[in-house]
Write an enzyme that holds these catalytic residues in place. Structure first.
Site, mmCIF file in Angstrom:
data_model
loop_
_atom_site.group_PDB
_atom_site.id
_atom_site.type_symbol
_atom_site.label_atom_id
_atom_site.label_comp_id
_atom_site.label_asym_id
_atom_site.label_seq_id
_atom_site.Cartn_x
_atom_site.Cartn_y
_atom_site.Cartn_z
ATOM 1 N N LEU A 146 3.392 7.086 -2.066
ATOM 2 C CA LEU A 146 5.065 7.124 -2.867
ATOM 3 C C LEU A 146 4.578 7.213 -4.017
ATOM 4 C CD1 LEU A 146 6.812 4.678 0.007
ATOM 5 C CD2 LEU A 146 6.619 7.846 -0.592
ATOM 6 N N THR A 184 8.288 0.423 2.711
ATOM 7 C CA THR A 184 8.372 2.070 2.057
ATOM 8 C C THR A 184 9.579 2.366 1.490
ATOM 9 O OG1 THR A 184 7.018 3.008 3.993
ATOM 10 C CG2 THR A 184 8.635 4.432 3.031
ATOM 11 N N PHE A 243 1.053 -1.389 0.129
ATOM 12 C CA PHE A 243 0.229 0.057 0.562
ATOM 13 C C PHE A 243 0.760 1.256 -0.185
ATOM 14 C CE2 PHE A 243 -0.278 2.827 3.976
ATOM 15 C CZ PHE A 243 0.563 2.161 4.918
ATOM 16 N N LYS A 244 2.081 1.363 0.143
ATOM 17 C CA LYS A 244 2.985 2.322 0.175
ATOM 18 C C LYS A 244 2.495 2.949 -1.274
ATOM 19 C CE LYS A 244 4.821 1.531 4.493
ATOM 20 N NZ LYS A 244 4.106 -0.037 5.160
ATOM 21 N N ASP A 245 3.108 2.163 -2.071
ATOM 22 C CA ASP A 245 2.702 3.052 -3.881
ATOM 23 C C ASP A 245 1.453 4.048 -3.592
ATOM 24 O OD1 ASP A 245 4.860 1.190 -4.870
ATOM 25 O OD2 ASP A 245 3.634 -0.522 -5.236
#
Ligand SMILES: *Cc1c(COP(=O)(O)O)cnc(C)c1O
Length: 495
Positions: A116, A146, A111-113
């Site tokens: 980011l 991350t 989910f960091k995408d």
């Protein structure tokens, strides 16, 4: 109206959204918070019809008021494009009686995408707006996800360099390979001899080092952060909760104004804080259920009002949640302290000095929107297996922590509400733990041999992110001790 940002640790100074994004962390070591949480200025009926990108604009313009419409729309369209393997960007999937919001369809399959992929665009736009001529050095501590998402986002972005620190031995094999094979002349990856909290504290100390800041400025550099302490990561995360609610409404799963409960697998408290902001913007959310793994410092906090990181650090099958100092919790503490920066500072000083603090009964009352739960390793594995057996759906270990906590909360409360689980990683990313949970016969099989098997049993395509690392060259081999991070940064930058 121009929304300004303040540090959680001092009352006097305000900065614009773009300044807050550029700096990452405030000079006093506090986190930037908006002076108030803006309300949505579109109706749910309007949101129902919107694409992900349109929703992103509707939400983010309320927070980032010094970005022009053109700038913000450009950032959004550059981020949420074919890097994602689905046009809807964040699909909702009904698994049994629970809705999974799949946040892992971006380039690095976690989910960091979601944040980011847009942060580099927000940051370079912010640099332009503020006439920054220095090269921006992104420093990031990562518990695994991350790091890769930030590397992918910033690789070869002009005017930036990125340095990522990860705990050696504290990430999954896929996570490590994803990072050490990263291309891009402006990227550096360093394994530290320590855990994630050591990496995060080290990065924070570098940010607070005024002497180093000056040395860097003389060499034409300035630091910023891609960690979720950066408000430029938090704001894009509010979007998918608004989007999910609108889609549930559009699909007739809920009726107008109906409150839903949201369960979030939590580490640094960024994702669940974004859900809290979505609620404050006007999304009908009942409870925010904070799910921890065996590092259950947050569960204990919600239970007792005492935050105490003095405990054994446990390596689990959900490594992105192996965290004892949840940095974004500070934003919530500040809020429930009535936006009292002095009160918050005192608690954070106590945390730094003793590793623990206790909030007042009055502050505890303001936590009523939250509930805490945790899942053991055994419960997490069982959730993966039983869900697969009943529905054919395969979820990753982090999501399984949340699904397990969600199921228990629901059984204990029977409140008749619909439940949403934030699904934070693809099962391919933590494939060894996932497959072993389904059947112990996979315990000794190599991760990459399991890829085809997972594809077969889950009837899903192998993500590009996995294909990419199967044969990629290792490009980063640097390691350092946890107390050598500053020297390592200087060496990389040649200052
Ligand atoms: C980072 C991460 C989390 C924890 O999210 P926070 O915002 O740090 O609470 C959970 N699951 C996965 C897969 C992650 O990468």
């Amino acid at each position: 109206m121009n929304l300004l940002y303040k540090s959680t640790r001092s009352a006097d100074k305000t900065v614009t959204a773009s300044e807050a994004i550029l700096k990452g962390l405030a000079d006093d070591g506090g986190l930037f918070v908006p002076e108030y949480i803006p309300k949505l200025d579109v109706t749910m009926d309007e949101l129902k019809a919107m694409s992900y990108q349109e929703t992103a604009y509707a939400v983010m313009k309320q927070f980032l008021t010094d970005f022009t419409e053109e700038e913000l729309k450009h950032c959004i369209s550059s981020a949420y494009d074919s890097k994602f393997d689905t046009e809807v960007i964040a699909p909702l999937v009904k698994v049994g009686d629970t809705y999974h919001l799949e946040l892992f369809h971006g380039a690095t399959i976690a989910f960091k995408d979601m944040a980011l992929s847009i942060l580099p665009h927000l940051l370079t736009t912010a640099a332009r707006k503020n006439h920054v001529t220095n090269e921006i050095v992104i420093l990031t501590a990562t518990s695994g996800d991350t790091g890769k998402a930030a590397l992918a986002g910033f690789a070869d972005v002009p005017g930036t360099k990125i340095i990522v620190f990860y705990p050696k031995g504290g990430v999954s094999r896929v996570q490590e390979l994803q990072m050490v094979t990263q291309k891009g002349d402006n990227t550096s990856v360093v394994a530290i001899h320590g855990n994630f909290d050591n990496a995060q504290s080290g990065v924070k100390a570098i940010f607070e080092d005024k002497e180093l800041e000056k040395e860097l400025a003389d060499a034409g550099y300035q630091f910023s952060s891609a960690n979720s302490i950066n408000i430029g990561r938090l704001v894009p995360q509010v979007v998918y909760y608004v989007y999910a609610y609108a889609k549930l409404l559009e699909n007739g799963e809920i009726s107008s104004g109906e409150e839903i409960n949201i369960t979030v697998p939590t580490g640094n408290f960024g994702n669940i804080l974004a859900a809290y902001y979505a609620k404050q913007m006007g999304v009908p959310v009942g409870k925010l259920i904070c799910a921890s793994n065996e590092n259950k410092v947050l569960f204990d906090f919600f239970q007792t009002g005492v935050y105490d990181k003095n405990r054994e650090f446990i390596l689990t099958s959900s490594p992105s949640m192996d965290i004892l100092i949840s940095s974004n919790l500070e934003r919530l503490i500040y809020t429930i302290a009535g936006q009292d920066s002095e009160k918050n500072s005192r608690l954070m000083t106590r945390l730094k000095e003793t590793g623990a603090y206790e909030i007042t009964p009055e502050m505890r009352e303001r936590l009523a929107d939250f509930a805490g739960g945790f899942a053991t390793e055994k419960e997490t594995a069982e959730t993966i297996r039983t869900t697969y057996e009943r529905t054919g759906y395969v979820m990753d270990t982090h999501t399984a922590v949340a699904a397990s906590v969600c199921a228990r909360y629901r059984a204990d409360h029977s409140d008749g509400r619909k439940y949403l689980v934030a699904s934070t990683a693809s099962p391919y990313k933590f494939i060894h733990s996932v497959m072993t949970a389904i059947d112990n016969k996979y315990a000794d099989t190599d991760e990459f041999e399991l890829v085809d098997e997972l594809s077969r049993i889950s009837n899903t395509e192998i993500p590009k992110a996995i294909e990419e690392i199967r044969n990629a060259d290792i490009r980063h081999r640097k390691e350092c001790d946890a107390d050598q991070m500053k020297e390592t940064v200087k060496e990389i930058l040649g200052v």
